[in-house]
Design a protein around this motif. Structure first.
Motif, PDB file in Angstrom:
ATOM      1  N   GLU A 193     -92.892 -21.054   9.488  1.00 37.99           N
ATOM      2  CA  GLU A 193     -93.935 -20.674   8.685  1.00 37.99           C
ATOM      3  C   GLU A 193     -93.551 -19.379   7.563  1.00 37.99           C
ATOM      4  OE1 GLU A 193     -97.621 -21.418  11.623  1.00 37.99           O
ATOM      5  OE2 GLU A 193     -96.713 -19.423  11.587  1.00 37.99           O
ATOM      6  N   ALA A 194     -92.535 -18.498   7.987  1.00 33.47           N
ATOM      7  CA  ALA A 194     -92.184 -17.553   7.244  1.00 33.47           C
ATOM      8  C   ALA A 194     -91.259 -18.200   6.095  1.00 33.47           C
ATOM      9  CB  ALA A 194     -91.166 -16.458   8.122  1.00 33.47           C
ATOM     10  N   ALA A 195     -90.557 -19.177   6.365  1.00 34.71           N
ATOM     11  CA  ALA A 195     -89.574 -19.861   5.618  1.00 34.71           C
ATOM     12  C   ALA A 195     -90.259 -20.511   4.572  1.00 34.71           C
ATOM     13  CB  ALA A 195     -88.665 -20.630   6.068  1.00 34.71           C
ATOM     14  N   MET A 196     -91.360 -21.129   4.894  1.00 30.61           N
ATOM     15  CA  MET A 196     -92.381 -21.751   4.005  1.00 30.61           C
ATOM     16  C   MET A 196     -92.930 -20.944   2.991  1.00 30.61           C
ATOM     17  SD  MET A 196     -95.382 -24.620   4.731  1.00 30.61           S
ATOM     18  CE  MET A 196     -94.439 -25.768   5.211  1.00 30.61           C
ATOM     19  N   LEU A 197     -93.340 -19.679   3.374  1.00 30.60           N
ATOM     20  CA  LEU A 197     -94.114 -18.618   2.474  1.00 30.60           C
ATOM     21  C   LEU A 197     -92.927 -18.091   1.642  1.00 30.60           C
ATOM     22  CD1 LEU A 197     -96.393 -16.755   5.367  1.00 30.60           C
ATOM     23  CD2 LEU A 197     -97.110 -18.407   3.130  1.00 30.60           C
ATOM     24  N   ALA A 198     -91.780 -17.784   2.077  1.00 30.33           N
ATOM     25  CA  ALA A 198     -90.719 -17.197   1.124  1.00 30.33           C
ATOM     26  C   ALA A 198     -90.246 -18.160   0.145  1.00 30.33           C
ATOM     27  CB  ALA A 198     -89.544 -16.774   2.034  1.00 30.33           C
ATOM     28  N   GLY A 199     -90.403 -19.520   0.562  1.00 33.81           N
ATOM     29  CA  GLY A 199     -90.138 -20.679  -0.425  1.00 33.81           C
ATOM     30  C   GLY A 199     -90.911 -20.573  -1.592  1.00 33.81           C
ATOM     31  N   LEU A 200     -92.305 -20.083  -1.271  1.00 31.14           N
ATOM     32  CA  LEU A 200     -93.197 -20.211  -2.593  1.00 31.14           C
ATOM     33  C   LEU A 200     -92.712 -19.261  -3.768  1.00 31.14           C
ATOM     34  CD1 LEU A 200     -96.434 -20.183  -0.372  1.00 31.14           C
ATOM     35  CD2 LEU A 200     -95.561 -22.202  -1.591  1.00 31.14           C
TER      36      LEU A 200
ATOM     37  N   LEU B 213     -84.297 -21.877   5.585  1.00 31.82           N
ATOM     38  CA  LEU B 213     -83.940 -21.645   7.117  1.00 31.82           C
ATOM     39  C   LEU B 213     -82.511 -21.385   7.193  1.00 31.82           C
ATOM     40  CD1 LEU B 213     -86.525 -23.701   8.887  1.00 31.82           C
ATOM     41  CD2 LEU B 213     -86.267 -21.135   9.054  1.00 31.82           C
ATOM     42  N   GLY B 214     -81.793 -22.147   6.267  1.00 31.33           N
ATOM     43  CA  GLY B 214     -80.400 -22.393   6.324  1.00 31.33           C
ATOM     44  C   GLY B 214     -79.894 -20.948   5.840  1.00 31.33           C
ATOM     45  N   LEU B 215     -80.338 -20.261   4.807  1.00 27.15           N
ATOM     46  CA  LEU B 215     -79.984 -19.139   4.317  1.00 27.15           C
ATOM     47  C   LEU B 215     -80.114 -18.036   5.328  1.00 27.15           C
ATOM     48  CD1 LEU B 215     -81.357 -19.142   0.851  1.00 27.15           C
ATOM     49  CD2 LEU B 215     -79.232 -19.374   1.296  1.00 27.15           C
ATOM     50  N   MET B 216     -81.317 -17.957   6.139  1.00 30.63           N
ATOM     51  CA  MET B 216     -81.589 -16.954   7.270  1.00 30.63           C
ATOM     52  C   MET B 216     -80.369 -17.255   8.327  1.00 30.63           C
ATOM     53  SD  MET B 216     -85.793 -17.427   7.450  1.00 30.63           S
ATOM     54  CE  MET B 216     -85.588 -16.192   8.683  1.00 30.63           C
ATOM     55  N   GLU B 217     -79.899 -18.463   8.657  1.00 35.41           N
ATOM     56  CA  GLU B 217     -78.954 -18.550   9.590  1.00 35.41           C
ATOM     57  C   GLU B 217     -77.705 -17.952   9.097  1.00 35.41           C
ATOM     58  OE1 GLU B 217     -75.845 -20.825  11.908  1.00 35.41           O
ATOM     59  OE2 GLU B 217     -76.269 -20.980   9.701  1.00 35.41           O
ATOM     60  N   ASP B 218     -77.211 -18.441   7.792  1.00 36.27           N
ATOM     61  CA  ASP B 218     -75.957 -17.866   7.146  1.00 36.27           C
ATOM     62  C   ASP B 218     -75.801 -16.487   7.110  1.00 36.27           C
ATOM     63  OD1 ASP B 218     -75.369 -20.571   6.600  1.00 36.27           O
ATOM     64  OD2 ASP B 218     -76.013 -20.739   4.647  1.00 36.27           O
ATOM     65  N   GLN B 219     -77.216 -15.876   6.819  1.00 33.67           N
ATOM     66  CA  GLN B 219     -77.068 -14.266   6.720  1.00 33.67           C
ATOM     67  C   GLN B 219     -77.108 -13.728   8.085  1.00 33.67           C
ATOM     68  OE1 GLN B 219     -79.320 -12.999   3.311  1.00 33.67           O
ATOM     69  NE2 GLN B 219     -78.585 -14.885   2.408  1.00 33.67           N
TER      70      GLN B 219
ATOM     71  N   ALA C  12     -86.700 -24.099  14.548  1.00 38.32           N
ATOM     72  CA  ALA C  12     -87.742 -23.895  13.587  1.00 38.32           C
ATOM     73  C   ALA C  12     -87.657 -25.287  12.714  1.00 38.32           C
ATOM     74  CB  ALA C  12     -87.079 -23.005  12.665  1.00 38.32           C
ATOM     75  N   ARG C  13     -86.372 -26.069  12.555  1.00 39.70           N
ATOM     76  CA  ARG C  13     -86.478 -27.321  11.817  1.00 39.70           C
ATOM     77  C   ARG C  13     -87.147 -28.482  12.614  1.00 39.70           C
ATOM     78  NH1 ARG C  13     -80.601 -27.155   8.938  1.00 39.70           N
ATOM     79  NH2 ARG C  13     -81.219 -25.697   6.945  1.00 39.70           N
ATOM     80  N   ALA C  14     -87.131 -28.301  13.927  1.00 42.45           N
ATOM     81  CA  ALA C  14     -87.791 -29.433  14.851  1.00 42.45           C
ATOM     82  C   ALA C  14     -89.283 -29.239  14.760  1.00 42.45           C
ATOM     83  CB  ALA C  14     -87.141 -29.414  16.074  1.00 42.45           C
ATOM     84  N   THR C  15     -89.844 -28.085  14.631  1.00 35.03           N
ATOM     85  CA  THR C  15     -91.171 -27.825  14.533  1.00 35.03           C
ATOM     86  C   THR C  15     -91.656 -27.191  12.978  1.00 35.03           C
ATOM     87  OG1 THR C  15     -90.642 -25.638  15.398  1.00 35.03           O
ATOM     88  CG2 THR C  15     -91.361 -27.587  16.967  1.00 35.03           C
ATOM     89  N   PRO C  16     -91.755 -27.962  12.314  1.00 43.22           N
ATOM     90  CA  PRO C  16     -92.147 -27.651  10.841  1.00 43.22           C
ATOM     91  C   PRO C  16     -93.482 -26.763  10.756  1.00 43.22           C
ATOM     92  CG  PRO C  16     -92.046 -29.774  10.875  1.00 43.22           C
ATOM     93  CD  PRO C  16     -91.431 -29.435  12.255  1.00 43.22           C
ATOM     94  N   ALA C  17     -93.659 -25.945   9.758  1.00 40.89           N
ATOM     95  CA  ALA C  17     -95.012 -25.498   9.624  1.00 40.89           C
ATOM     96  C   ALA C  17     -95.991 -26.392   9.459  1.00 40.89           C
ATOM     97  CB  ALA C  17     -95.038 -24.464   8.521  1.00 40.89           C
TER      98      ALA C  17
END
Length: 711
Positions: free
Chosen positions: A267-274, A298-304, A315-320
């Motif tokens: 959900e956080a990634a979806m909000l940030a993507g907006l 989510l990929g950027l969050m994992e990279d950092q 997170a990718r298996a249970t999308p918002a």
């Protein structure tokens, strides 16, 4: 010491051989040196001295200019930092308020205006949300001084490589710079300077070189005035995230029905993507596109380093998932309509946050939408541009559901249920018979169905005809309505008085101008579906007028005292209860064995009336059970005639499908109708044939008096 007799020879240096002198070379005549070659040394020295002088001059000027610019910049940043307000004044930047609408159960179902969910801070939001924003927008946020030279250079390079101007497209802005833009560099909205807020915001987003310079100064001033977390707090509260949500708290509530401190990684990634394109990536517009964008975040969050590989996979298996209210986007037409029930300064133009409690029922709304979709998918040819509208209300006029067109998930669209004035056709006929019944006629009273001509002043002769061009002789009022006969209806209207019919229709809530002349009885006038459905509700409730309403009360957010209450409901009595119950019986027969047979509900009594206008430009079916009233209209927006459609066909089927779903789980209740006793003698004819009009009126008056005395 003894001596050997030898003496050491004296030490004598070796004779050095004499150097032979080389014979002197004959002297060569001296060459004349070139004067220019001897002059080259002085020229190189002059150029070197000139270059050194110029370099010292440029360096001196540049150094002094740089120091001056740095001093001016420093003073500007320092001064601007002193003018910045406290952080608490920077969180809610809206110049207008919002409207939140609650359904009949007290749950939120719609919003209007920009929502502000309440102040949050970088310390109180869910950590994954803060990390998602930083990973997406500014991964060096905690390390720079408000500007990122590396990011700016990269953005300019990308813009130039893509054929755009250096300041067009990618901006390379830090979160601090983006926050400066959101604050409009400290310029407040002035209604005297800008026509509207849209023009004000467009001005704030201009990307001229001078504005970028001011933005840089403002950003550095913010870094001086506020801490990093305070800047991030402003950003989290002011960023626009689509669907009228201003700030991450409002967006989390809008899309997921939870606070920003409760969202998970998906959900956080979806909000940030907006943040990149709020309208494009809003999950209420396209959920899959929003999820795809979230996967990138989510990929950027994992990279950092903000997520582990396992957390990323989870997170990718249970999308918002959207909340029920956000997914339904229910009641767009209803919400637009109910906004007009309060004063503009508390609804459309409110500067406060307002809460409207309404009569809306999400379950009934879904029922109506599903019914409409079902009929158009199964009974209407593909590509048809025909439209339809549905209204469902209670007997007191409380509107529970409203569909203003085939596109149900909409906002600000043309509402055919409340805005479209259309000819009512035979759906107007119950008001003619209501006038007769209120004067004392019974459902078994008879009228003659035969050719008749009326002389209409200013229009000439008028000869009504039945839909099937047939005449049936003497018929009862019940049969005349049951088969939707035109000639008997016009005869009854003429006999009881057109003005009487007009008054009863108006008292029941049909506010549109009614046509003059006998054609009024056949629905030649125009009305809206909402008005007609409300008028039928008056028949169900026993003969009292109804003003359809959707607003229960209006109050400021957080205030327990309503500023205004219900606007509408039941009014004064229009016809007697006996007349209303008798009319209900006649309309019940319409569905049982008349033109409305396709609307019949299995195991549940229902009453209603079909309606089809000339050339089939409009088709209606309006009816009710003991629990709900529903109206259906069908037609084309441009008045194109319907092909093979009458009120007794598709509108009746839409009505039936709607009411089946509306009553799901409800026990069957009998209609409040008065069934006439079997006649003991032939009923008298309210319109005797082959008599003078004066004599007819006299007989009718006598019968009315007898009926009144016999009640």
């Amino acid at each position: 010491m003894s001596s050997t007799g030898r003496r050491k020879p004296p030490l004598v240096a070796d004779r050095r051989p004499k150097k032979r002198r080389k014979p002197a070379k004959p002297a060569k005549p001296a060459r004349r040196t070139r004067t220019p070659r001897r002059a080259a040394k002085p020229r190189r020295g002059v150029v070197r001295r000139l270059f050194g002088w110029a370099w010292r001059l440029v360096w001196g000027v540049t150094l002094r200019a740089g120091l001056a610019v740095a001093l001016i910049l420093g003073l500007s940043v320092a001064y601007m930092s002193t003018t910045l307000p406290p952080i608490s004044a920077q969180l809610d930047g809206r110049t207008r308020g919002s409207v939140t609408m609650l359904d009949r159960n007290g749950e939120v179902f719609a919003w209007r205006g920009e929502q502000f969910g309440g102040q949050i801070t970088a310390d109180t939001v869910a950590p994954v949300l803060k990390h998602a924003v930083i990973a997406t927008e500014d991964k060096r946020f905690y390390r720079h001084f408000g500007l990122s030279p590396r990011g700016i250079a990269s953005a300019i390079s990308i813009n130039l490589s893509e054929g755009r101007g250096p300041l067009s497209g990618h901006g390379g802005s830090t979160i601090t710079q983006q926050t400066a833009k959101l604050l409009c560099l400290g310029v407040l909205y002035d209604p005297d300077k800008w026509k509207n807020e849209a023009e004000y915001e467009a001005d704030c987003r201009r990307t001229t070189l001078w504005r970028k310079a001011k933005e840089a100064v403002y950003a550095m001033a913010m870094e001086v005035k506020y801490s990093k977390n305070e800047i991030l707090t402003i950003y989290l509260n002011r960023a626009y995230l689509g669907a009228g949500a201003r700030g991450f708290e409002a967006a989390a509530q809008r899309y997921f029905g939870k606070s920003a401190n409760q969202v998970d990684a998906a959900e956080a990634a979806m909000l940030a993507g907006l943040l990149k394109a709020p309208t494009t990536y809003a999950p209420t517009n396209n959920l899959q596109r929003s999820r795809d964008r979230a996967n990138l975040i989510l990929g950027l969050m994992e990279d950092q380093g903000y997520l582990t590989q396992a957390e990323l996979e989870t997170a990718r298996a249970t999308p918002a998932e959207l909340s029920e209210a956000a997914e339904a986007r229910a009641g767009g037409y209803f919400a637009d309509w109910v906004m007009g029930m309060g004063p503009d300064f508390l609804t459309r133009d409110t500067t406060e946050d307002v809460v409207l409690r309404t009569t809306f029922d999400p379950a009934l709304q879904r029922s109506a939408e599903e019914a409409l979709k079902h009929i158009f998918e199964t009974r209407v040819k593909e590509g048809s541009k025909a439209q339809a509208a549905i209204v469902v209300m209670s007997a007191d006029g409380a509107v529970r559901a409203m569909v203003g067109g085939r596109k149900t998930k909409t906002e600000g669209a043309f509402n055919r249920a409340t805005m479209a004035l259309r000819q009512t056709g035979s759906s107007f006929k119950p008001f003619v018979y209501a006038a007769a019944l209120d004067l004392g006629f019974t459902p078994d009273a008879t009228v003659v169905d035969e050719p008749v001509t009326f002389n209409v002043p200013g229009s000439g002769p008028y000869s009504p005809r039945n839909y099937d061009r047939q005449f049936r002789g003497r018929v009862t009022l019940t049969d005349a309505l049951r088969h939707s006969l035109n000639v008997p209806t016009v005869r009854v209207a003429d006999s009881v008085g057109l003005e009487n019919v007009r008054k009863i229709a108006a008292d029941f809530g049909i506010e549109s101008d009614l046509a003059a002349g006998p054609a009024m009885a056949l629905g030649a006038s125009e009305s809206t579906l909402l008005e007609m459905t409300g008028a039928y509700a008056g028949v169900l409730n026993g003969g009292s007028s109804v003003a359809p309403y959707g607003l229960v009360d209006l109050r400021l957010k957080g205030d327990g005292t309503p500023l205004m209450g219900q606007s509408g409901g039941m009014g004064e009595r229009v016809i007697s209860e006996r007349a209303a119950r008798s009319l209900t019986y006649m309309m019940y027969r319409v569905i049982e064995d008349g033109t409305g047979r396709r609307a019949k509900l299995e195991g549940r009594q229902a009453a209603g009336k079909t309606g089809t206008t000339s050339a089939a430009r409009d088709a209606w079916f309006i009816g009710f059970t003991a629990d709900y009233v529903a109206g259906v209209w069908m037609g084309y927006d441009d008045n194109t005639p319907l092909s093979g459609v009458t009120g007794s066909s598709l509108p009746a089927e839409i009505w039936r499908e709607t009411m089946i779903r509306v009553h799901r789980g409800l026990p069957a209740h009998p209609l409040p109708m008065l069934v006439p006793e079997p006649p003991r003698a032939p009923a008298r004819d309210p319109v005797p044939r082959q008599r003078s009009r004066d004599h007819e009126a006299e007989n009718i008056l006598n019968q009315v008096l007898r009926n009144l005395l016999g009640r």
